[in-house]
Design a protein around this motif. Structure first.
Motif, PDB file in Angstrom:
ATOM      1  N   LYS A  46     -27.510 -87.756   5.044  1.00  0.00           N
ATOM      2  CA  LYS A  46     -26.406 -88.639   5.401  1.00  0.00           C
ATOM      3  C   LYS A  46     -25.795 -88.188   6.720  1.00  0.00           C
ATOM      4  CE  LYS A  46     -25.111 -90.140   0.749  1.00  0.00           C
ATOM      5  NZ  LYS A  46     -26.265 -89.600   0.027  1.00  0.00           N
ATOM      6  N   THR A  47     -25.082 -89.101   7.353  1.00  0.00           N
ATOM      7  CA  THR A  47     -24.421 -88.777   8.609  1.00  0.00           C
ATOM      8  C   THR A  47     -22.944 -89.149   8.529  1.00  0.00           C
ATOM      9  OG1 THR A  47     -24.911 -90.949   9.582  1.00  0.00           O
ATOM     10  CG2 THR A  47     -26.531 -89.198   9.924  1.00  0.00           C
ATOM     11  N   TYR A  48     -22.147 -88.461   9.329  1.00  0.00           N
ATOM     12  CA  TYR A  48     -20.729 -88.785   9.422  1.00  0.00           C
ATOM     13  C   TYR A  48     -20.310 -88.634  10.879  1.00  0.00           C
ATOM     14  CZ  TYR A  48     -15.653 -88.389   9.103  1.00  0.00           C
ATOM     15  OH  TYR A  48     -14.303 -88.579   9.300  1.00  0.00           O
ATOM     16  N   VAL A  49     -19.645 -89.638  11.417  1.00  0.00           N
ATOM     17  CA  VAL A  49     -19.175 -89.626  12.798  1.00  0.00           C
ATOM     18  C   VAL A  49     -17.654 -89.582  12.795  1.00  0.00           C
ATOM     19  CG1 VAL A  49     -19.180 -90.843  15.005  1.00  0.00           C
ATOM     20  CG2 VAL A  49     -21.181 -90.984  13.506  1.00  0.00           C
TER      21      VAL A  49
ATOM     22  N   LEU B 146     -17.598 -86.008  17.044  1.00  0.00           N
ATOM     23  CA  LEU B 146     -18.554 -85.120  16.400  1.00  0.00           C
ATOM     24  C   LEU B 146     -19.440 -85.921  15.449  1.00  0.00           C
ATOM     25  CD1 LEU B 146     -16.629 -81.862  15.339  1.00  0.00           C
ATOM     26  CD2 LEU B 146     -18.195 -82.174  17.272  1.00  0.00           C
ATOM     27  N   VAL B 147     -20.719 -85.572  15.415  1.00  0.00           N
ATOM     28  CA  VAL B 147     -21.681 -86.194  14.511  1.00  0.00           C
ATOM     29  C   VAL B 147     -22.190 -85.119  13.554  1.00  0.00           C
ATOM     30  CG1 VAL B 147     -23.854 -87.441  14.302  1.00  0.00           C
ATOM     31  CG2 VAL B 147     -22.368 -87.841  16.278  1.00  0.00           C
ATOM     32  N   PHE B 148     -22.111 -85.384  12.249  1.00  0.00           N
ATOM     33  CA  PHE B 148     -22.567 -84.462  11.208  1.00  0.00           C
ATOM     34  C   PHE B 148     -23.829 -85.022  10.556  1.00  0.00           C
ATOM     35  CE2 PHE B 148     -18.159 -83.561  11.754  1.00  0.00           C
ATOM     36  CZ  PHE B 148     -17.949 -82.241  11.378  1.00  0.00           C
ATOM     37  N   ILE B 149     -24.784 -84.126  10.246  1.00  0.00           N
ATOM     38  CA  ILE B 149     -25.974 -84.492   9.487  1.00  0.00           C
ATOM     39  C   ILE B 149     -26.112 -83.513   8.332  1.00  0.00           C
ATOM     40  CG2 ILE B 149     -28.486 -84.753   9.524  1.00  0.00           C
ATOM     41  CD1 ILE B 149     -28.299 -85.232  12.535  1.00  0.00           C
ATOM     42  N   GLY B 150     -26.259 -84.039   7.125  1.00  0.00           N
ATOM     43  CA  GLY B 150     -26.399 -83.154   5.972  1.00  0.00           C
ATOM     44  C   GLY B 150     -26.685 -83.921   4.702  1.00  0.00           C
ATOM     45  N   GLU B 151     -26.699 -83.203   3.617  1.00  0.00           N
ATOM     46  CA  GLU B 151     -26.887 -83.800   2.300  1.00  0.00           C
ATOM     47  C   GLU B 151     -25.558 -83.803   1.564  1.00  0.00           C
ATOM     48  OE1 GLU B 151     -29.945 -81.739   0.216  1.00  0.00           O
ATOM     49  OE2 GLU B 151     -31.425 -81.979   1.800  1.00  0.00           O
TER      50      GLU B 151
END
Length: 304
Positions: free
Chosen positions: A219-222, A283-288
């Motif tokens: 998943k991603t979060y901006v 900021l862009v986050f990538i994770g589970e």
């Protein structure tokens, strides 16, 4: 403004990714959707570009891999496509050597991340080759494992070359590696768009609306800041980062300085680089299993 869907087609060399892409593009065109394609080849010459018809925008990244040496070029091509075309979706066919997280990271420049809607990662597996995977080098076995583990949809392809018991054994193995992923058995990479595109189906039941959607593995979060943030508080935030957050990148401005910093976080290591120009503080986050509301609250609390 609508978000452009991005789908990543992953899988080892020779699994049938180009056949998969051709199947997908035919269905997309039948739906009159506006599609673009980015094809990545390790070699200097494109082999599969003729699979994409002339009326579909195509960008080729040759002689390298988007997950390492060509990240900057992929970002530039995506930026160009977003500014040049009115698109519904972009398909990225990766090299067989590509790692899904690295490709996703390359797709999400903070400059345009808010314009994209990350769709599913589809990993295609050659059934016979996977059956004999232990004959491959340890490095290639690990890559196959990673391509499966981070997929939303795993296609066990060329199953006509496998017995029913072999098919069952491989599906069991894949489900152990990626228990939250959807596994489909295919011949000639033949799937429907509804098999992998993110769905939101509204069902009316006793006056209650429920939403059913394909649960994306990565998943991603901006997040965009409206103020400068406290550096020490941000460092504390990073120290408490769960292992399931793999990447962070973007631009930051801190209360102790007027400078803008390019920030990157990978494998638990933060990196700050002073930028010569002012950039939007995103900021862009990538994770589970990203907790969007939790991250939003924590990040907002960092602002002065």
């Amino acid at each position: 403004m609508k978000s452009v869907e991005v789908y990543i087609l992953s899988g080892f060399l020779g699994a049938g990714k180009t056949t998969l892409l051709k199947n997908i593009l035919k269905q997309e065109q039948n739906k009159n959707r506006k599609i673009a394609v980015i094809m990545n080849e390790l070699g200097k010459v494109s082999i599969d570009s003729d699979a994409v018809s002339d009326d579909i925008p195509l960008k080729e990244l040759l002689n390298g891999c988007v997950c390492c040496t060509m990240q900057g070029q992929l970002e530039a091509q995506l930026q160009g496509m977003l500014s040049q075309y009115d698109l519904d979706a972009i398909y990225i066919e990766t090299t067989g050597a590509a790692h899904p997280i690295e490709v996703l990271d390359a797709c999400l420049s903070p400059v345009f991340a808010e314009k994209l809607a990350i769709g599913s990662i589809v990993t295609l597996i050659d059934g016979a080759r996977y059956h004999d995977r232990h004959a491959l080098s340890i490095q290639l076995q690990k890559l196959l494992h990673e391509q499966i583990h981070h997929a939303d949809i795993v296609l066990l392809n060329k199953v006509d070359n496998l017995s029913e018991s072999e098919q069952a054994s491989l599906v069991f193995d894949i489900q152990n590696i990626a228990p939250d992923s959807k596994v489909l058995l295919t011949q000639y990479a033949n799937i429907r768009l509804s098999d992998f595109q993110q769905l939101t189906r509204k069902q009316q039941k006793e006056h209650q609306k429920t939403h059913v959607s394909l649960d994306l593995h990565l998943k991603t979060y901006v997040h965009t800041f409206t103020e400068q943030i406290d550096f020490e508080a941000f460092e504390d935030f990073l120290r408490n980062m769960p292992d399931t957050i793999y990447r962070i990148k973007g631009y930051l401005s801190f209360t102790h300085s007027e400078d803008t910093y390019l920030f990157q976080y990978s494998y638990g290591m933060p990196l700050y680089l002073k930028e010569p120009v002012k950039m939007k503080k995103t900021l862009v986050f990538i994770g589970e299993n990203l907790d969007h509301s939790g991250l939003k609250n924590q990040l907002n609390a960092l602002q002065k």
